[in-house]
Motif scaffolding. Structure first.
Motif, mmCIF file in Angstrom:
data_model
loop_
_atom_site.group_PDB
_atom_site.id
_atom_site.type_symbol
_atom_site.label_atom_id
_atom_site.label_comp_id
_atom_site.label_asym_id
_atom_site.label_seq_id
_atom_site.Cartn_x
_atom_site.Cartn_y
_atom_site.Cartn_z
ATOM 1 N N SER A 1 25.732 -39.636 -2.434
ATOM 2 C CA SER A 1 26.656 -40.748 -2.648
ATOM 3 C C SER A 1 26.850 -40.960 -4.139
ATOM 4 C CB SER A 1 26.114 -42.024 -2.022
ATOM 5 O OG SER A 1 26.114 -41.915 -0.634
ATOM 6 N N ARG B 1 35.523 -44.827 1.008
ATOM 7 C CA ARG B 1 34.822 -43.645 0.510
ATOM 8 C C ARG B 1 35.700 -42.412 0.635
ATOM 9 N NH1 ARG B 1 28.935 -43.190 2.957
ATOM 10 N NH2 ARG B 1 30.154 -42.406 4.672
ATOM 11 N N TYR C 1 29.918 -38.118 -0.995
ATOM 12 C CA TYR C 1 30.731 -39.284 -0.646
ATOM 13 C C TYR C 1 30.892 -40.138 -1.891
ATOM 14 C CZ TYR C 1 30.328 -38.034 4.234
ATOM 15 O OH TYR C 1 30.421 -37.369 5.418
#
Length: 147
Positions: A8, A115, A135
């Motif tokens: 992430s 996202r 992401y």
């Protein structure tokens, strides 16, 4: 062969960039396969050996009376292989930490909290498995006039 983990990353953009869309470059820290050993973790010219504790299965059985417990092998950590001569460049991990630059397209109308998925740009897989996904979470900078 195991797929790599997903990563992430948060990216902050202006309200105008969110409304119009924008193509931008981001730099992220990432693990890449070691070029010296080819991702095996073994010193060039050597190879991993089958673990003597589990016989290559990656698990060991413990018996107490008529109970039998199966657990991950403590010597090879479930891989079934031991590296007697580790690669000096990656210390036997088969991957090295690097920074990579990616081109990201923010679509017009994107909103805070959304996202963007970048397939294959996450952590590398284990034993030659595919990489995970990256992401990118969108955060919008505070605007002087609009909310």
């Amino acid at each position: 062969v195991y797929r790599g983990s997903d990563l992430s990353y948060a990216m902050e953009i202006t309200l105008e960039e969110a409304a119009r869309g924008k193509e931008t470059q981001i730099r992220i820290p990432s693990w890449e396969g070691c070029e010296t050993c080819g991702g095996t973790g073994a010193k060039p010219g050597t190879s991993a050996k089958t673990c003597g504790s589990c016989g290559g299965s990656g698990t060991v059985h413990m018996r107490q009376g008529f109970f039998s417990i199966q657990q991950t092998c403590p010597h090879c950590h479930g891989s079934g292989k031991i590296i007697p001569d580790p690669c000096m460049a990656c210390n036997g991990q088969g991957k090295v930490k690097k920074t990579k630059t990616l081109e990201v397209k923010n679509p017009a109308g994107i909103n805070a909290g959304m996202r963007i998925r970048s397939a294959g740009n996450g952590e590398p897989g284990v034993n030659g498995g595919p990489s995970g996904d990256l992401y990118i979470e969108i955060r919008i900078k505070q605007h002087d006039i609009f909310e």
